[in-house]
Design a protein around this motif. Sequence first.
Motif, PDB file in Angstrom:
ATOM      1  N   ALA B  59       0.869  -1.179   0.000  1.00  0.00           N
ATOM      2  CA  ALA B  59       0.000   0.000   0.000  1.00  0.00           C
ATOM      3  C   ALA B  59       0.899   1.219   0.000  1.00  0.00           C
ATOM      4  N   VAL B  60       0.613   2.173  -0.867  1.00  0.00           N
ATOM      5  CA  VAL B  60       1.397   3.402  -0.881  1.00  0.00           C
ATOM      6  C   VAL B  60       0.535   4.500  -0.276  1.00  0.00           C
ATOM      7  N   VAL B  61       1.030   5.087   0.804  1.00  0.00           N
ATOM      8  CA  VAL B  61       0.308   6.158   1.485  1.00  0.00           C
ATOM      9  C   VAL B  61       1.151   7.425   1.365  1.00  0.00           C
ATOM     10  N   LEU B  62       0.601   8.438   0.729  1.00  0.00           N
ATOM     11  CA  LEU B  62       1.351   9.679   0.529  1.00  0.00           C
ATOM     12  C   LEU B  62       0.716  10.812   1.312  1.00  0.00           C
ATOM     13  N   GLY B  63       1.541  11.687   1.853  1.00  0.00           N
ATOM     14  CA  GLY B  63       1.009  12.836   2.556  1.00  0.00           C
ATOM     15  C   GLY B  63       2.073  13.496   3.415  1.00  0.00           C
ATOM     16  N   ALA B  64       1.613  14.431   4.261  1.00  0.00           N
ATOM     17  CA  ALA B  64       2.522  15.081   5.199  1.00  0.00           C
ATOM     18  C   ALA B  64       2.572  14.232   6.463  1.00  0.00           C
ATOM     19  N   GLU B  65       3.742  14.171   7.088  1.00  0.00           N
ATOM     20  CA  GLU B  65       3.933  13.393   8.317  1.00  0.00           C
ATOM     21  C   GLU B  65       2.917  13.834   9.378  1.00  0.00           C
ATOM     22  N   GLY B  66       2.412  12.881  10.145  1.00  0.00           N
ATOM     23  CA  GLY B  66       1.482  13.248  11.204  1.00  0.00           C
ATOM     24  C   GLY B  66       0.682  12.054  11.652  1.00  0.00           C
ATOM     25  N   TYR B  79      -6.499  -3.893   6.511  1.00  0.00           N
ATOM     26  CA  TYR B  79      -7.352  -4.243   5.376  1.00  0.00           C
ATOM     27  C   TYR B  79      -6.642  -5.101   4.330  1.00  0.00           C
ATOM     28  N   GLY B  80      -5.408  -5.513   4.607  1.00  0.00           N
ATOM     29  CA  GLY B  80      -4.821  -6.500   3.705  1.00  0.00           C
ATOM     30  C   GLY B  80      -3.403  -6.261   3.220  1.00  0.00           C
ATOM     31  N   ALA B  81      -2.793  -5.117   3.559  1.00  0.00           N
ATOM     32  CA  ALA B  81      -1.434  -4.853   3.058  1.00  0.00           C
ATOM     33  C   ALA B  81      -0.399  -5.613   3.882  1.00  0.00           C
ATOM     34  N   ASP B  82       0.646  -6.105   3.207  1.00  0.00           N
ATOM     35  CA  ASP B  82       1.779  -6.720   3.893  1.00  0.00           C
ATOM     36  C   ASP B  82       2.850  -5.679   4.175  1.00  0.00           C
ATOM     37  N   ILE B  83       2.949  -4.733   3.247  1.00  0.00           N
ATOM     38  CA  ILE B  83       3.961  -3.695   3.397  1.00  0.00           C
ATOM     39  C   ILE B  83       3.349  -2.354   3.003  1.00  0.00           C
ATOM     40  N   VAL B  84       3.621  -1.339   3.823  1.00  0.00           N
ATOM     41  CA  VAL B  84       3.126  -0.001   3.519  1.00  0.00           C
ATOM     42  C   VAL B  84       4.316   0.888   3.187  1.00  0.00           C
ATOM     43  N   TYR B  85       4.264   1.530   2.039  1.00  0.00           N
ATOM     44  CA  TYR B  85       5.271   2.518   1.689  1.00  0.00           C
ATOM     45  C   TYR B  85       4.713   3.856   2.133  1.00  0.00           C
ATOM     46  N   LYS B  86       5.270   4.362   3.226  1.00  0.00           N
ATOM     47  CA  LYS B  86       4.775   5.617   3.776  1.00  0.00           C
ATOM     48  C   LYS B  86       5.652   6.737   3.229  1.00  0.00           C
ATOM     49  N   VAL B  87       5.070   7.497   2.303  1.00  0.00           N
ATOM     50  CA  VAL B  87       5.828   8.528   1.595  1.00  0.00           C
ATOM     51  C   VAL B  87       5.451   9.875   2.181  1.00  0.00           C
ATOM     52  N   ARG B 192     -12.225  -5.830   8.175  1.00  0.00           N
ATOM     53  CA  ARG B 192     -11.044  -5.286   8.845  1.00  0.00           C
ATOM     54  C   ARG B 192     -10.508  -6.340   9.817  1.00  0.00           C
ATOM     55  N   ASP B 193      -9.198  -6.529   9.816  1.00  0.00           N
ATOM     56  CA  ASP B 193      -8.607  -7.523  10.704  1.00  0.00           C
ATOM     57  C   ASP B 193      -7.423  -6.877  11.425  1.00  0.00           C
ATOM     58  N   ASP B 194      -7.666  -6.468  12.689  1.00  0.00           N
ATOM     59  CA  ASP B 194      -6.623  -5.751  13.418  1.00  0.00           C
ATOM     60  C   ASP B 194      -5.508  -6.659  13.910  1.00  0.00           C
ATOM     61  N   SER B 195      -5.703  -7.984  13.754  1.00  0.00           N
ATOM     62  CA  SER B 195      -4.626  -8.887  14.169  1.00  0.00           C
ATOM     63  C   SER B 195      -3.574  -9.041  13.065  1.00  0.00           C
ATOM     64  N   ARG B 196      -3.874  -8.528  11.874  1.00  0.00           N
ATOM     65  CA  ARG B 196      -2.900  -8.617  10.773  1.00  0.00           C
ATOM     66  C   ARG B 196      -1.650  -7.797  11.103  1.00  0.00           C
ATOM     67  N   THR B 197      -0.521  -8.275  10.660  1.00  0.00           N
ATOM     68  CA  THR B 197       0.700  -7.496  10.854  1.00  0.00           C
ATOM     69  C   THR B 197       1.333  -7.187   9.506  1.00  0.00           C
ATOM     70  N   GLY B 198       2.117  -6.137   9.477  1.00  0.00           N
ATOM     71  CA  GLY B 198       2.788  -5.752   8.242  1.00  0.00           C
ATOM     72  C   GLY B 198       3.952  -4.827   8.547  1.00  0.00           C
ATOM     73  N   ARG B 199       4.740  -4.545   7.528  1.00  0.00           N
ATOM     74  CA  ARG B 199       5.906  -3.671   7.684  1.00  0.00           C
ATOM     75  C   ARG B 199       5.594  -2.297   7.118  1.00  0.00           C
ATOM     76  N   VAL B 200       6.253  -1.305   7.693  1.00  0.00           N
ATOM     77  CA  VAL B 200       6.125   0.042   7.132  1.00  0.00           C
ATOM     78  C   VAL B 200       7.501   0.488   6.645  1.00  0.00           C
ATOM     79  N   GLU B 201       7.573   0.818   5.380  1.00  0.00           N
ATOM     80  CA  GLU B 201       8.827   1.315   4.814  1.00  0.00           C
ATOM     81  C   GLU B 201       8.675   2.819   4.610  1.00  0.00           C
ATOM     82  N   GLU B 202       9.541   3.571   5.253  1.00  0.00           N
ATOM     83  CA  GLU B 202       9.423   5.025   5.143  1.00  0.00           C
ATOM     84  C   GLU B 202      10.190   5.528   3.920  1.00  0.00           C
TER      85      GLU B 202
END
Lengths: 283, 359
Positions: B59-66, B79-87, B192-202
């Motif tokens: 999942a690619v999430v773009l925006g200002a930090e916060g 909701y299903g992502a294994d890895i989030v690219y937080k841009v 929605r499954d809050d027990s899912r885990t994933g990585r966040v790549e900044e």
Amino acid sequence: MHIVVCIKQVPDSAQIRIHPVTNTIMRQGVPAIINPFDLFSLEEALRLKDKVGARVTVLTMGPPMAEASLRKALSLGADDAVLLTDRKFAGSDTLATSYALTSAILKLSEEDPVDIVFCGKQTVDGDTAQVGPGIATRLGFEQLTYITRIEELNESAKEIVVQRRSEGGVQVLKTRLPCMITMLEGTNTMRFGKMDDMFRAARYELKTWSRDFTGAEEAKVGLKGSPTVVSKVFVPKPRAEKAKMITADGSSPDALAAAALDAIFAAQPKLADDLLARAAAGL
Amino acid sequence: MSEPSKPQGRKFQLPEHLKVYKNVWVIVEQERGIVHSVSLELLGEARKLADKLGVEVGAVVLGAEGPDLNRICGDAISYGADIVYKVTDPVLADYRTDPYCRVMTDVVNAYKPEIVLLGATTLGRDLAGAIATTLATGLTADCTELDIYADNRSLAATRPTFGGTLLCTIQTLAYRPQMATVRPRVMAMPERDDSRTGRVEEVFPNLQEESVVTKVLNFIADREQNEAQLAFADVIVSAGKGLGKAENMKLVFDLAKVLGAEVGVTRPLVQAGWAGSDRQVGQTGKTVRPKLYIAAGISGAIQHRVGMEKSDLILAINTDPNATIFDFAHLGLVGDALTILPALTDAFGRRLSVNRLAG
């Protein structure tokens, strides 16, 4: 100021045929009109012409018969018209189409630099909304899609202020020319043509440009220049089961309605609860 | 799905250097901290595609930090992502084509996803058209079905064509990534499954505001929703040409009122000026999935069908027993909508008010 309006001639009907070998759409023999979404952009361009005295060139890519749409646009007040036509363009997808149109806009710019390109929000036949952004990206123009209003155009400063529809509101954007604009439908009403424009449109000698003339590379247009492949065209499958028909003795509307309610609540028992809860809540 | 027949004279093989493209991405659309529901629907769809391919969902999430952006990254995983690219970059606070396009082009080129999905919204369509051009790849708009061809692991993107008269399946065989947009509500919302885990790549793109020509002077949020809220309505009563004349729309509104429903219409009615385009259901209007959809005087053109066929229960009312709508409605009633609608209004009114008194 030079404004280019890209228009597309589209079939005015649901009658379509698909080429059995290439799986592309055959447009022959179907009545044609200017894509209705393009008219909002054309009208906006003509309003800018009225306001700041811009020159408006209409541009279309298509078969020779697309001339009719260009003449229509001229009769509404456009100054010049270019028909980009070449068998080599046949089968172009949106990436190849935006490339071909960009080659023509660059050609127009050589003679008179283009400040604004207008495109339709989308077409009614392809429905992709991809060609406008494709042109803006290729030209390096600022991209302004879903515009509801042009608030201000400062010709000397080359600045423009617009309102843009977004999902949750309206963005007010200020940017510099050159830019590409697509207008949202319903934002203006197309004018009627003036008599002298109609005469001029009939006599006007169209510029007919080929791929060679604009210098578009052969490998980047037509089927060859199109990354997308239409692999299958088909008629949607009917649902496996047809509707369960509701009948009632005597077939009076009241009897049918009562039977319909029974059928709805039998099929969706939870829905009955939902509706009752809403009614109880006074909705 | 089996591999389709191929037209002649073009390259269909994926070049060797593009075979490193892997994973299914969703570009998550957020505006001022609010995630568009279509992005969550797409994460559910991306999950299915990724599982078929045996790859990960990005999942690619773009925006200002916060805090908003951090919350959205967590939501994407739930909701299903294994890895989030937080841009993150202050320049990305508000959507503008140019910086978003530049950043997405770089991120795609750096991480090489094989599939990139976006919502067919004003943001998604604007951005998708731009990045498909910078990446020189194929983009298919407004898909109603996404699948993987087992033979060559390519995306089969199916969409209505020519106003929905036909469906076509489009593929991008020799280019990567394969891009598609999907309209809101076309795909089901995943659990929605809050027990899912994933990585966040900044990712820090380090943009300069001076390099962005377009400035956001103001954002006027839609406060009071005057528009019809069709997309999320539980019950919709829709009208087609069978209503005969504009005055008869009252019958539709009467029934809708009793049911607490929204009113929908077909495209010809919008064109005739009987209703605003915010009420249009179909290929060029809204896609809806209510619990109950009552179609009055609607013949069932594909243009309309693609916008409502995923409703839980469809009741069709039409004078023509051979109307196409009976092929895909669940319940059919042959009769004149002009007499059936008031009868339904009475019947529902009675049944629901009886309960109100009892309750």
